[in-house]
Design an enzyme around this catalytic site. Structure first.
Site, PDB file in Angstrom:
ATOM      1  N   TYR A  72       0.841  -1.202   0.000  1.00 33.13           N
ATOM      2  CA  TYR A  72       0.000   0.000   0.000  1.00 33.13           C
ATOM      3  C   TYR A  72       0.875   1.249   0.000  1.00 33.13           C
ATOM      4  CZ  TYR A  72      -3.988   2.988   1.078  1.00 33.13           C
ATOM      5  OH  TYR A  72      -4.968   3.943   1.018  1.00 33.13           O
ATOM      6  N   PHE A 124      -6.618  19.784 -24.616  1.00 35.90           N
ATOM      7  CA  PHE A 124      -7.300  18.505 -24.840  1.00 35.90           C
ATOM      8  C   PHE A 124      -8.696  18.549 -24.185  1.00 35.90           C
ATOM      9  CE2 PHE A 124      -8.024  13.992 -23.610  1.00 35.90           C
ATOM     10  CZ  PHE A 124      -8.124  13.483 -24.882  1.00 35.90           C
ATOM     11  N   ASP A 125      -9.630  17.727 -24.658  1.00 35.08           N
ATOM     12  CA  ASP A 125     -11.015  17.844 -24.185  1.00 35.08           C
ATOM     13  C   ASP A 125     -11.188  17.631 -22.677  1.00 35.08           C
ATOM     14  OD1 ASP A 125     -10.527  15.143 -24.501  1.00 35.08           O
ATOM     15  OD2 ASP A 125     -12.384  14.680 -25.529  1.00 35.08           O
ATOM     16  N   ASP A 215       1.193  19.326 -20.639  1.00 39.98           N
ATOM     17  CA  ASP A 215       0.306  18.177 -20.779  1.00 39.98           C
ATOM     18  C   ASP A 215       1.086  17.245 -21.704  1.00 39.98           C
ATOM     19  OD1 ASP A 215      -1.572  16.306 -21.382  1.00 39.98           O
ATOM     20  OD2 ASP A 215      -3.157  17.708 -21.929  1.00 39.98           O
ATOM     21  N   ALA A 217       1.169  13.862 -22.618  1.00 40.26           N
ATOM     22  CA  ALA A 217       0.771  12.522 -23.050  1.00 40.26           C
ATOM     23  C   ALA A 217       1.677  11.945 -24.148  1.00 40.26           C
ATOM     24  CB  ALA A 217      -0.680  12.549 -23.523  1.00 40.26           C
ATOM     25  N   LYS A 258      -0.651   6.801 -23.313  1.00 43.64           N
ATOM     26  CA  LYS A 258      -0.079   7.184 -24.612  1.00 43.64           C
ATOM     27  C   LYS A 258       1.407   6.788 -24.594  1.00 43.64           C
ATOM     28  CE  LYS A 258      -4.141   9.369 -24.630  1.00 43.64           C
ATOM     29  NZ  LYS A 258      -4.267  10.576 -23.877  1.00 43.64           N
ATOM     30  N   HIS A 450     -19.657  13.963 -26.432  1.00 45.41           N
ATOM     31  CA  HIS A 450     -19.371  13.046 -27.544  1.00 45.41           C
ATOM     32  C   HIS A 450     -19.298  11.588 -27.117  1.00 45.41           C
ATOM     33  CE1 HIS A 450     -15.596  14.173 -25.701  1.00 45.41           C
ATOM     34  NE2 HIS A 450     -15.032  13.099 -26.214  1.00 45.41           N
TER      35      HIS A 450
END
Ligand SMILES: *Cc1c(COP(=O)(O)O)cnc(C)c1O
Length: 458
Positions: A72, A124-125, A215, A217, A258, A450
């Site tokens: 843990y 990004f969304d 960001d 990714a 990604k 979407h």
């Protein structure tokens, strides 16, 4: 003769995929309310919905899974991941999360407040979702060249410095917690940001006292493009370039699905101890204890290996060359695609492909559905459905581009699959005059519609 590229791997295990008939596909699509997210994977032959978490792990990663430490607190696998992230990014603190948007949720819980402004390059969304749900605003400062699919600009993910400075000038510093650079820029087509641009954004932001977050990714794919396209970078390793890029920021969020080369996971890495402490509290509330943050120990172990593999040149060369191969096949057939071809996906310009479909009947969704009906290939709309409604006026937001994205999973399909896809799309292109109608919305959710929207034929 110069040798062509070849995959730096051979295949040890295969997974069966099945063809279907056109009749089956039409009925499945109808039952899915014409939303490809609602299809079962067994109804799909080649799945290009996303490159997120859909890649193949290496034997080394599968091996690492077996040695994962499920403690843990203070797991050995966390240690391995922490060392790797430090080595690759240069950031000292690590908070694992269950995926990229969870990293956004945790970090933005600390940094983003009501009324804040977050400038960047085509957020990004989910990133935009996490900004807007906090009643803050994402301001797109991407260069205009990015929105002209035929413009061959080599770094269409770049930030326009004048647009950015305008944001810095027109809002007080306290309202701009950070500038967010997305590498590569997913929303503008997997397009890279140059090292020169990152440096210039850093210089400008320093003058206004605004920090930079990444960001990240597809940071490895971004570094590959810098190596291949930017003068003076050709002899550097991917790892050297990536580390320099990160050095201009104070932290990163990562979707490990990604360039982490794993099926699930994410993390935040940063240098500021106070922000790390504050984010640790949110990690504990939302994700789990700070040394696992929603990830199994074995998944952190596989991620540590994946990050190393994803930042090797031979892997990136075969990965990005395959995407380019598909793009070039489509170009040969005269299909309007975004140029240059992006790192993780090929983007089809549906306003040019289907000029007869009005914007309010969702031309990109219409094209994606036709491609599915033709050959069982699942793609995704990057257009008006994805752009959501304006949070205040509730009107459709019409983005500059209406794209169908063919995202290529990593190390998963062969170039025979790419040929199959290219011919299927050529067939749709040849019957494009017969496609006269798009879709209307029957039901949609308030945000990120979407994923779950239900449509009917117009
Ligand atoms: C995928 C992605 C995210 C969100 O990550 P998830 O792992 O899907 O939650 C954020 N930003 C970019 C640029 C992405 O591509």
């Amino acid at each position: 003769m110069k040798l062509p590229y070849a995959e730096p791997f051979r295949i040890k295990m295969v997974e069966e995929i099945r063809q279907s008939t056109q009749e089956e596909r039409e009925s499945w699509l109808k039952n899915a309310h014409y939303n490809l997210f609602n299809l079962k994977s067994s109804q799909v032959f080649i799945d290009l919905l996303t490159d997120s978490g859909t890649g193949a792990m290496s034997d080394q990663q599968w091996g690492a899974l077996m040695t994962g430490d499920e403690s843990y607190a203070g797991s050995r696998s966390f240690e391995a991941l922490h060392e790797t992230v430090k080595k690759i990014s240069g950031y000292q603190y690590l908070l694992p999360t269950h995926q990229g948007r969870a990293a956004e949720n945790v970090l933005f819980s600390v940094l983003v407040k009501d009324g804040d402004i977050i400038p960047g390059n085509s957020h990004f969304d989910t990133t935009k979702g996490h900004i807007e749900i906090r009643k803050a605003h994402a301001v797109d400062c991407t260069i205009d060249e990015a929105f002209d699919v035929d413009n061959p600009h080599l770094f269409k993910g770049n930030i326009n410095l004048e647009k950015l400075e305008e944001v810095y000038k027109s809002h007080p510093k306290e309202k701009i917690p950070f500038c967010l650079i997305t590498i590569t820029c997913n929303s503008s087509g997997g397009q890279p940001v140059s090292l020169e641009n990152v440096k210039a954004v850093k210089e400008l932001s320093d003058r206004y006292g605004i920090p930079i977050y990444f960001d990240s990714a597809r940071f490895a794919e971004n570094a590959y493009f810098i190596k291949m396209r930017e003068k003076g970078q050709e002899n550097r390793t991917i790892k050297e370039i990536a580390k320099e890029v990160f050095s201009y920021g104070v932290g990163m969020t990562m979707s490990s699905k990604k360039d982490g080369l794993v099926n699930i996971g994410g993390f935040i890495a940063l240098n500021d101890e106070n922000i790390f402490r504050a984010a640790s509290n949110f990690t504990i509330i939302y994700e789990g204890f700070i040394t696992y943050g929603g990830m199994a120990g074995r998944d952190m172990a596989a991620l540590a290996v994946g990050l190393n593999e994803a930042t090797e040149f031979a892997y990136l060369e075969s990965r990005i060359s395959q995407v380019e191969y598909l793009g070039n096949r489509l170009i040969e057939f005269g299909i309007p695609v975004q140029k240059p071809i992006g790192g993780h996906a090929v983007f089809i310009d549906s306003l040019k492909f289907l000029p007869n479909i009005p914007r309010d009947q969702y031309p990109a969704q219409t094209l994606a559905n036709e491609i599915y009906k033709e050959a069982g290939i699942r793609t995704v709309e990057i257009g008006t459905l994805l752009a959501d409604r304006d949070p205040e006026t509730r009107e459709n937001r019409y983005p500059k581009l209406e794209l169908v994205r063919l995202a290529i999973p990593r190390r998963t399909y062969t170039n025979n699959h790419m040929d199959y896809i290219a011919v299927a799309i050529k067939n749709v292109y040849e019957r494009k005059e017969e496609i006269q109608k798009g879709y209307n919305i029957v039901w949609e959710s308030e945000i990120l519609r979407h994923f779950t929207v239900q449509l009917k034929e117009a």
